[in-house]
Design a protein around this motif. Structure first.
Motif, PDB file in Angstrom:
ATOM      1  N   LEU A 182      -4.101 -27.726   2.746  1.00 35.61           N
ATOM      2  CA  LEU A 182      -4.085 -27.192   1.387  1.00 35.61           C
ATOM      3  C   LEU A 182      -4.634 -28.255   0.456  1.00 35.61           C
ATOM      4  O   LEU A 182      -5.094 -27.970  -0.636  1.00 35.61           O
ATOM      5  CB  LEU A 182      -2.679 -26.779   0.969  1.00 35.61           C
TER       6      LEU A 182
ATOM      7  N   ASN B 266      -1.771 -28.909   6.668  1.00 35.63           N
ATOM      8  CA  ASN B 266      -2.470 -27.635   6.877  1.00 35.63           C
ATOM      9  C   ASN B 266      -3.628 -27.483   5.894  1.00 35.63           C
ATOM     10  O   ASN B 266      -4.067 -26.394   5.594  1.00 35.63           O
ATOM     11  CB  ASN B 266      -1.515 -26.440   6.851  1.00 35.63           C
TER      12      ASN B 266
ATOM     13  N   ARG C 232       0.992 -31.199   2.536  1.00 36.23           N
ATOM     14  CA  ARG C 232      -0.063 -30.232   2.268  1.00 36.23           C
ATOM     15  C   ARG C 232      -1.377 -30.614   2.938  1.00 36.23           C
ATOM     16  O   ARG C 232      -2.232 -29.755   3.144  1.00 36.23           O
ATOM     17  CB  ARG C 232      -0.250 -30.069   0.752  1.00 36.23           C
TER      18      ARG C 232
ATOM     19  N   ILE D 136       4.169 -22.925   6.544  1.00 37.90           N
ATOM     20  CA  ILE D 136       4.646 -23.760   5.435  1.00 37.90           C
ATOM     21  C   ILE D 136       5.524 -22.935   4.505  1.00 37.90           C
ATOM     22  O   ILE D 136       5.277 -21.748   4.269  1.00 37.90           O
ATOM     23  CB  ILE D 136       3.472 -24.417   4.658  1.00 37.90           C
TER      24      ILE D 136
END
Lengths: 275, 245
Positions: free
Chosen positions: B54, B52, B49, B84
Motif C-alpha cells: 500500500l 502489501n 503497509r 490487512i
C-alpha cells in the motif's frame, strides 16, 4: 441515522421507501397537477390560439425531449470518462481531460452551439477537399445531431467535475481495502468506489437533467425545430406573443416539474444508511 | 528450518523530507505472531503497509511467501496471500456484511456465489456475529465492524494477516471482542504482524515484540523480557509513558 437503521437491512428499507412515494408523500406533485390543469383549461376554453398552438408545437415538444434525453445520456458517458481522467495519475490523460473541462466550461453554450452548427461543417468540408474524400466534401450539418453533440460536449465538461468530486468524496480507505484484497484498480473502482460515488452525485445529476432540459431551448437558434422554435414560428404567423409564450412557458414548466419529481423519487429510492 | 514467510531487508522509505523507514530488517516465520509497538510517527504502520505494498519503498527488499515485492505485476498475487485489517475498518459502506465478505472472493478468487456465501457465513459465525450478515456497516458498532473486517480479510484464505492498530478507533468496551478474535486466530497458527499497543494481547499471543522509533527497530524481545526488562533506554522511556496510561 442510528435510529433509522434499526428498521432492518438497508437494502430492503430502500425499496420500501421507494415503493411508497406518491402524491401524499410528495406534495409537489400537486404543483404539477395544477400547472397541467391550467394548461388543459386554457386549451379547452380558448381553442384559438391555445389548442392550435399545442397542435402546432407538439412535434417541437418531442424534439425538445429527444434532444434532452439523448444528450443527457451521452454527456453522462463523457462525464464518467472525463471525471476519471481528471483523477488519473497518467499525466497525458489528466492533461487532456483537464484542458477539455477548463476550455469548454469557459465558453457559453450558445456560442458553442452556433460554432458547431456553422463552423464545424466548413472545417469538415475543407478537410474533405484536402483528403479528396467525397462524403466529407458533401457534408451538411444535421441540426439535431449537431445540437446533440454540442450539448453533450458542453454538459460533459460540467458532468466531469461532478463525477470527479463524487469519486473524491469516497474515503481513500475504501480503495485501499479493495486493493488489499487483491482487486485490480479497475475492479476496485467498478465494484467499490463508483457505486458509492454514484449515490453522492445523484442529486447534482438530477439538477443537470433539469438544467439541460431548459438549456435545450438554445438549440432553436441552429435550425432545430424544438418547442421554442415552434413557438417563435407560431408567434410570427399569428402576432400573439402573450398567448404564445404563456403556453410555451407552461409546456416547459410541465416538463421540468415532472422531471424534478422523477429526480426526487430516484433520490429517495437510492438513499441508504451511510457513515 | 524453512525460509521465513516475510523477509524484510534494509528497507528505506521517505515521505518528502521525512525519513519514515531508515533501514528496517525483519524476518517473520510461518505461524509467528509479532507485535510492533512504538511512538506515533515511528514508522510502524508504514512498515506494515509496505508489506502489501500500500506504500512503496525506495530501497531494500521485501520477500513475502517467496515472492519479491518489486515494481513488476505481482502485487495482486502477493495481496491475495496477505490480509490487512485497518484502524478505521474500511468496510465497503454500500454492501452488507455478507456482501463485504463475498465481493473479493467472487471477483479475485473466482469462487462461485454458493461457495463464497458458505465461506462468508462460516467466518461471520467464527467472529461471533452471524446474525449481522444482512446489516450494512453503518448499522454495526465499531467492534462489530472490525470483526467483519477481520472476517473479510480471512475470507481470502491469506497466509499472513497484518493488523494496523485494529483497536485504536474503538470504544474501550469493544476492544476485548476484537482482541479475542485476534487471540484465537493466533492460537490457530496464523502468521500475524500486529501494530498495537494492547499489552494484554502482546503478552497473551505474541512470540516477539518489536519496538520501533524514528524509522528503526530499536529492540526486539519476547513479550516477557520486553515488558519486564527492556534493554534500551528509549524502550524504557516509551514503556513508562504507555504503561502509566
Amino acid at each position: 441515522m442510528e435510529e433509522h437503521s434499526k428498521n432492518g437491512p438497508g437494502r430492503e428499507l430502500k425499496f420500501v421507501v421507494g415503493g411508497e412515494v406518491n402524491i401524499r408523500q410528495d406534495p409537489w406533485w400537486w404543483l404539477v397537477a395544477i400547472v397541467a390543469a391550467i394548461t388543459v383549461l386554457l386549451v379547452m376554453l380558448w381553442p384559438v390560439p391555445f389548442r392550435d398552438l399545442v397542435l402546432f408545437a407538439r412535434d417541437g415538444v418531442l424534439v425538445t425531449v429527444l434532444v434532452t434525453v439523448s444528450s443527457y445520456f451521452l454527456m453522462l458517458i463523457v462525464g464518467l470518462f472525463g471525471g476519471l481522467g481528471r483523477l488519473s495519475k497518467n499525466k497525458l490523460i489528466f492533461g487532456i481531460s483537464s484542458l477539455y473541462v477548463e476550455i469548454v466550461r469557459g465558453i457559453p453554450l450558445l456560442v458553442q452551439l452556433i460554432g458547431w452548427y456553422f463552423a464545424s461543417p466548413l472545417i469538415i468540408q475543407r478537410v474533405g477537399l484536402w483528403l479528396n474524400l467525397q462524403p466529407l466534401i458533401e457534408y451538411r450539418a444535421n441540426p439535431i445531431i449537431t445540437a446533440t453533440v454540442a450539448i453533450t460536449v458542453c454538459y460533459g465538461a460540467y458532468m466531469s467535475e461532478i463525477v470527479r468530486s463524487g469519486v473524491q468524496s469516497v474515503p481513500k480507505g475504501q480503495m485501499e481495502a479493495a486493493r488489499s484484497l487483491g482487486m485490480s484498480h479497475f475492479q476496485a473502482m467498478r465494484h467499490v468506489v463508483l457505486p458509492q460515488a454514484f449515490r453522492v452525485i445523484l442529486p447534482p445529476m438530477g439538477n443537470e437533467f433539469i438544467a439541460l432540459l431548459k438549456d435545450s431551448s438554445l438549440v432553436s437558434v441552429v435550425a432545430v425545430a424544438d418547442l421554442t422554435r415552434r413557438g417563435r414560428e407560431f408567434m410570427a404567423a399569428h402576432f400573439n406573443p402573450i398567448e404564445t409564450w404563456l403556453m410555451v412557458a407552461l409546456l416547459y414548466l410541465i416538463l421540468t416539474l415532472v422531471a424534478a419529481r422523477v429526480v426526487s423519487y430516484i433520490e429517495k429510492r437510492s438513499k441508504y444508511d451511510r457513515y | 528450518m524453512p525460509e521465513p514467510i516475510i523477509q524484510i531487508k534494509d528497507v528505506k522509505k521517505r515521505f518528502g523530507r521525512v525519513e519514515a523507514l531508515r533501514g528496517v530488517s525483519l524476518d517473520v516465520d510461518e505461524g509467528e505472531v509479532v507485535v510492533v509497538v512504538g511512538p506515533s510517527g515511528s514508522g510502524k504502520s508504514t512498515l506494515l503497509r509496505c508489506i502489501n505494498r500500500l506504500e512503496e519503498y525506495e530501497e531494500g527488499t521485501i520477500i513475502v511467501d517467496g515472492m519479491t515485492l518489486d515494481n513488476t505485476g505481482n502485487i495482486n498475487a502477493v495481496r491475495r496471500e496477505v490480509g490487512i485489517v485497518f484502524q478505521s475498518f474500511n468496510l465497503f459502506a454500500h454492501l452488507t456484511a455478507m456482501q463485504n465478505l463475498m465481493l473479493a472472493q467472487c471477483i479475485v478468487r473466482k469462487r462461485s456465489r454458493e461457495e463464497a456465501e458458505r465461506v462468508a457465513l462460516a467466518l461471520l459465525a467464527k467472529v461471533g456475529i452471524p446474525e449481522k450478515a444482512k446489516a450494512h456497516p453503518a448499522q454495526l458498532s465499531g467492534g462489530q465492524q472490525q470483526r467483519v473486517a477481520i472476517a473479510r480479510a480471512l475470507a481470502m484464505n491469506p497466509k499472513i494477516m497484518l493488523f494496523d492498530e485494529p483497536t485504536s478507533a474503538l470504544d474501550p468496551e469493544m476492544i476485548k471482542e476484537v482482541l479475542d478474535v485476534m487471540t484465537s486466530l493466533a492460537r490457530e497458527g496464523m502468521t500475524m504482524l500486529v501494530v498495537s499497543h494492547e499489552m494484554g494481547f502482546a503478552r497473551a499471543a505474541a512470540n516477539r515484540v518489536i519496538f520501533m522509533d524514528e524509522g528503526q527497530i530499536i529492540e526486539e524481545a519476547t513479550p516477557d523480557d520486553f515488558f519486564r526488562n527492556p534493554r534500551e533506554e528509549r524502550t524504557r522511556l516509551f514503556l513508562s509513558k504507555i504503561l502509566h496510561l
